[in-house]
Design an enzyme around this catalytic site. Structure first.
Site, PDB file in Angstrom:
ATOM      1  N   GLU A  34       3.837   1.541  19.458  1.00  0.00           N
ATOM      2  CA  GLU A  34       4.727   0.972  18.446  1.00  0.00           C
ATOM      3  C   GLU A  34       6.154   1.502  18.561  1.00  0.00           C
ATOM      4  O   GLU A  34       6.789   1.883  17.579  1.00  0.00           O
ATOM      5  CB  GLU A  34       4.174   1.253  17.036  1.00  0.00           C
ATOM      6  CG  GLU A  34       4.717   0.312  15.972  1.00  0.00           C
ATOM      7  CD  GLU A  34       4.033   0.489  14.641  1.00  0.00           C
ATOM      8  OE1 GLU A  34       3.540  -0.518  14.126  1.00  0.00           O
ATOM      9  OE2 GLU A  34       3.989   1.609  14.108  1.00  0.00           O
ATOM     10  N   ARG A  55       5.493  -3.720  19.129  1.00  0.00           N
ATOM     11  CA  ARG A  55       4.289  -3.711  18.298  1.00  0.00           C
ATOM     12  C   ARG A  55       4.598  -3.788  16.805  1.00  0.00           C
ATOM     13  O   ARG A  55       3.736  -4.165  16.009  1.00  0.00           O
ATOM     14  CB  ARG A  55       3.452  -2.452  18.613  1.00  0.00           C
ATOM     15  CG  ARG A  55       2.110  -2.467  17.888  1.00  0.00           C
ATOM     16  CD  ARG A  55       1.158  -1.423  18.417  1.00  0.00           C
ATOM     17  NE  ARG A  55      -0.085  -1.415  17.662  1.00  0.00           N
ATOM     18  CZ  ARG A  55      -1.196  -0.835  18.050  1.00  0.00           C
ATOM     19  NH1 ARG A  55      -1.238  -0.194  19.197  1.00  0.00           N
ATOM     20  NH2 ARG A  55      -2.282  -0.871  17.312  1.00  0.00           N
ATOM     21  N   ARG A  94      -9.921  17.236  20.957  1.00  0.00           N
ATOM     22  CA  ARG A  94      -8.714  16.563  21.411  1.00  0.00           C
ATOM     23  C   ARG A  94      -8.973  15.193  22.015  1.00  0.00           C
ATOM     24  O   ARG A  94      -8.153  14.671  22.781  1.00  0.00           O
ATOM     25  CB  ARG A  94      -7.926  17.438  22.400  1.00  0.00           C
ATOM     26  CG  ARG A  94      -7.456  18.754  21.798  1.00  0.00           C
ATOM     27  CD  ARG A  94      -6.531  19.506  22.746  1.00  0.00           C
ATOM     28  NE  ARG A  94      -6.043  20.731  22.127  1.00  0.00           N
ATOM     29  CZ  ARG A  94      -6.673  21.898  22.188  1.00  0.00           C
ATOM     30  NH1 ARG A  94      -7.824  21.993  22.850  1.00  0.00           N
ATOM     31  NH2 ARG A  94      -6.182  22.965  21.609  1.00  0.00           N
ATOM     32  N   HIS A 110       1.666  -2.965   1.935  1.00  0.00           N
ATOM     33  CA  HIS A 110       1.242  -1.576   1.768  1.00  0.00           C
ATOM     34  C   HIS A 110       1.782  -0.991   0.460  1.00  0.00           C
ATOM     35  O   HIS A 110       1.121  -0.164  -0.174  1.00  0.00           O
ATOM     36  CB  HIS A 110       1.716  -0.727   2.943  1.00  0.00           C
ATOM     37  CG  HIS A 110       0.870  -0.869   4.166  1.00  0.00           C
ATOM     38  ND1 HIS A 110       1.237  -0.386   5.400  1.00  0.00           N
ATOM     39  CD2 HIS A 110      -0.346  -1.446   4.354  1.00  0.00           C
ATOM     40  CE1 HIS A 110       0.295  -0.659   6.295  1.00  0.00           C
ATOM     41  NE2 HIS A 110      -0.673  -1.304   5.676  1.00  0.00           N
ATOM     42  N   GLU A 132      -4.987 -11.586   7.856  1.00  0.00           N
ATOM     43  CA  GLU A 132      -4.507 -11.022   9.114  1.00  0.00           C
ATOM     44  C   GLU A 132      -4.547 -12.052  10.241  1.00  0.00           C
ATOM     45  O   GLU A 132      -3.728 -12.021  11.155  1.00  0.00           O
ATOM     46  CB  GLU A 132      -5.336  -9.792   9.492  1.00  0.00           C
ATOM     47  CG  GLU A 132      -5.028  -8.549   8.675  1.00  0.00           C
ATOM     48  CD  GLU A 132      -3.711  -7.886   9.077  1.00  0.00           C
ATOM     49  OE1 GLU A 132      -3.136  -8.281  10.111  1.00  0.00           O
ATOM     50  OE2 GLU A 132      -3.270  -6.986   8.345  1.00  0.00           O
ATOM     51  N   LYS A 174      -4.967   2.093  17.054  1.00  0.00           N
ATOM     52  CA  LYS A 174      -4.414   2.828  15.920  1.00  0.00           C
ATOM     53  C   LYS A 174      -5.552   3.405  15.100  1.00  0.00           C
ATOM     54  O   LYS A 174      -6.512   2.699  14.771  1.00  0.00           O
ATOM     55  CB  LYS A 174      -3.583   1.901  15.031  1.00  0.00           C
ATOM     56  CG  LYS A 174      -2.136   1.784  15.400  1.00  0.00           C
ATOM     57  CD  LYS A 174      -1.404   1.040  14.284  1.00  0.00           C
ATOM     58  CE  LYS A 174       0.054   0.873  14.568  1.00  0.00           C
ATOM     59  NZ  LYS A 174       0.744   0.182  13.461  1.00  0.00           N
ATOM     60  N   HIS A 220      -6.833  -5.223   1.277  1.00  0.00           N
ATOM     61  CA  HIS A 220      -5.705  -5.199   2.215  1.00  0.00           C
ATOM     62  C   HIS A 220      -5.199  -6.611   2.499  1.00  0.00           C
ATOM     63  O   HIS A 220      -3.985  -6.868   2.483  1.00  0.00           O
ATOM     64  CB  HIS A 220      -6.145  -4.526   3.519  1.00  0.00           C
ATOM     65  CG  HIS A 220      -5.106  -4.557   4.585  1.00  0.00           C
ATOM     66  ND1 HIS A 220      -3.969  -3.770   4.555  1.00  0.00           N
ATOM     67  CD2 HIS A 220      -5.018  -5.290   5.737  1.00  0.00           C
ATOM     68  CE1 HIS A 220      -3.234  -4.009   5.632  1.00  0.00           C
ATOM     69  NE2 HIS A 220      -3.845  -4.919   6.359  1.00  0.00           N
ATOM     70  N   LYS A 272      -3.058  -9.864  19.334  1.00  0.00           N
ATOM     71  CA  LYS A 272      -2.893  -8.415  19.255  1.00  0.00           C
ATOM     72  C   LYS A 272      -2.979  -7.776  20.632  1.00  0.00           C
ATOM     73  O   LYS A 272      -2.222  -6.846  20.949  1.00  0.00           O
ATOM     74  CB  LYS A 272      -3.936  -7.808  18.320  1.00  0.00           C
ATOM     75  CG  LYS A 272      -3.672  -6.335  18.034  1.00  0.00           C
ATOM     76  CD  LYS A 272      -4.358  -5.843  16.790  1.00  0.00           C
ATOM     77  CE  LYS A 272      -3.869  -4.436  16.434  1.00  0.00           C
ATOM     78  NZ  LYS A 272      -4.492  -3.925  15.193  1.00  0.00           N
ATOM     79  N   HIS A 314       3.413  -6.355   6.051  1.00  0.00           N
ATOM     80  CA  HIS A 314       2.763  -5.087   5.721  1.00  0.00           C
ATOM     81  C   HIS A 314       3.635  -4.125   4.918  1.00  0.00           C
ATOM     82  O   HIS A 314       3.104  -3.306   4.169  1.00  0.00           O
ATOM     83  CB  HIS A 314       2.289  -4.395   7.010  1.00  0.00           C
ATOM     84  CG  HIS A 314       1.033  -4.975   7.561  1.00  0.00           C
ATOM     85  ND1 HIS A 314       0.925  -6.300   7.913  1.00  0.00           N
ATOM     86  CD2 HIS A 314      -0.182  -4.416   7.807  1.00  0.00           C
ATOM     87  CE1 HIS A 314      -0.297  -6.528   8.365  1.00  0.00           C
ATOM     88  NE2 HIS A 314      -0.986  -5.408   8.302  1.00  0.00           N
ATOM     89  N   ASN A 365       3.258  -5.828  12.079  1.00  0.00           N
ATOM     90  CA  ASN A 365       3.353  -5.386  10.691  1.00  0.00           C
ATOM     91  C   ASN A 365       3.967  -6.454   9.794  1.00  0.00           C
ATOM     92  O   ASN A 365       4.389  -6.150   8.668  1.00  0.00           O
ATOM     93  CB  ASN A 365       4.193  -4.103  10.601  1.00  0.00           C
ATOM     94  CG  ASN A 365       3.444  -2.911  11.152  1.00  0.00           C
ATOM     95  OD1 ASN A 365       2.287  -2.696  10.831  1.00  0.00           O
ATOM     96  ND2 ASN A 365       4.110  -2.126  11.994  1.00  0.00           N
TER      97      ASN A 365
END
Length: 362
Positions: A239, A243, A118, A254, A182, A140, A266, A229, A250, A247
């Site tokens: 997010e 946040r 965990r 994506h 990016e 993330k 990417h 960031k 993206h 993206n």
């Protein structure tokens, strides 16, 4: 030269940017850890072995887990392999995972650390521009499924991030450039100096060999993008609102990656995604034609793609409906209300979406 950026989120940590950081990274491993799992891809086998030797010299036990390169390493099967290594090596909650590699490796390593018992510590050592400015920073983590990218994951912040620019010397020029997409994104959503620097130094940044001056510019660009960031993540780790601006480009990007079965880099996909978002904002009356042209000019100056083939809209639209920002049947995009001012555009008219695609594919 070196710089340190503090990410003042729920569990604050530092992002170190500079050269010759490998030894410092070993010295900075959590003091309580007795065992270290180094997750790395095959091309970094030699670096991983050097890191293992230095970790063992510090009095800890080091275990290497070599995983497939790029997106093929971000699967449930690969994560299960890493869990098996952790279990057989008797890793406890006081031990640590290190992600040594590009964005896919740091995503995977973070996810493995987040889910083992965990949650145990993770230290990221990104080796590509993309990983340094994006994947390794912000907490993330995730893996891909057959249905889409990063649909399974967790928020799990690293203890430290070490961006050793010496690692970039061995990258092919286009891999370095793809990561700069990016960085450019950070310029469009917040820090205009990034855009100015890229416009001034694009030729040097995309050259096969980096000059000392170009390396200095790259260090400033990486540091500035990390600061962008860090500022956003500090306000919205999970997010829930702000946040989402990270993206930018993206949703469409994506969709390209999914449609192309992850054969596109990417950064290349996000580059086209930013053009799509800019065209969408222009059709919505939020960006001028000159601002759209600036998108194309900056990205193309780096050698990044700014278009995508026609005739694939249905597949792209299906992929975009799986995007994490989508709510039910409502598509949501990050667009710009002028350079440096990202906003959400919810449920745009289908004709407007098709118009943006026509502009990108023409």
């Amino acid at each position: 030269m070196s710089a340190t950026v503090r990410v003042a989120s729920g569990a604050p940590y530092d992002v170190h940017v500079g050269t010759g950081l490998l030894e410092k990274a070993v010295q900075g491993l959590p003091k309580k850890s007795r065992k270290v799992l180094v997750v790395h891809s095959a091309p970094l086998r030699q670096v991983a072995d050097i890191l293992r030797q230095r970790i063992e010299s510090s009095g800890r036990e080091a275990v290497l887990a070599e995983v497939p390169d790029a997106e093929s390493g971000k699967t449930a099967e690969v994560a299960a392999f890493c869990w098996q290594v952790l279990g057989k090596s008797d890793f406890t909650r006081s031990d640590v995972v290190v992600g040594l590699g590009g964005g896919a490796v740091t995503d995977l390593a973070g996810f493995v650390a987040a889910t083992w018992m965990r949650g145990i510590a993770v230290v990221q050592m990104p080796t590509t521009v993309l990983a340094m400015v994006d994947a390794a920073v912000g907490g993330k983590t995730g893996i891909n499924t057959a249905e889409g990218k990063n649909l399974v994951g967790a928020f799990h912040e690293p203890d430290d991030v070490w961006c050793d620019l010496d690692m970039l010397a061995t990258l092919p020029a286009y891999d370095r450039v793809a990561g700069l997409a990016e960085v450019v994104k950070g310029g469009f959503i917040r820090d205009g100096v990034i855009l100015d620097l890229v416009e001034q130094h694009a030729d040097a940044l995309k050259a096969e060999t980096l000059t000392p001056q170009a390396l200095d510019v790259l260090e400033e660009l990486i540091t500035r993008k990390v600061k962008v960031k860090a500022e956003v993540v500090a306000q919205d780790l999970k997010e829930s609102h702000l946040r989402e601006v990270l993206n930018y480009g993206h949703t469409f990007g994506h969709a390209i990656e999914y449609t192309e079965r992850y054969q596109w880099r990417h950064g290349s996909a996000v580059s086209v995604g930013m053009i799509f978002a800019a065209e969408l904002a222009h059709l919505a009356g939020r960006l001028t034609e000159a601002e759209v042209d600036r998108h194309r000019g900056i990205l193309s100056s780096l050698g990044l793609p700014t278009s995508y083939p026609a005739g694939r809209w249905d597949a792209l639209l299906t992929a975009m409906r799986r995007d994490k920002k989508t709510r039910g049947d409502l598509l949501r995009f990050v667009v710009l209300q002028g350079i440096g001012n990202p906003v959400r555009l919810e449920g745009p008219d289908p004709a407007m979406l098709l118009g943006a695609y026509d502009a990108v594919s023409s």
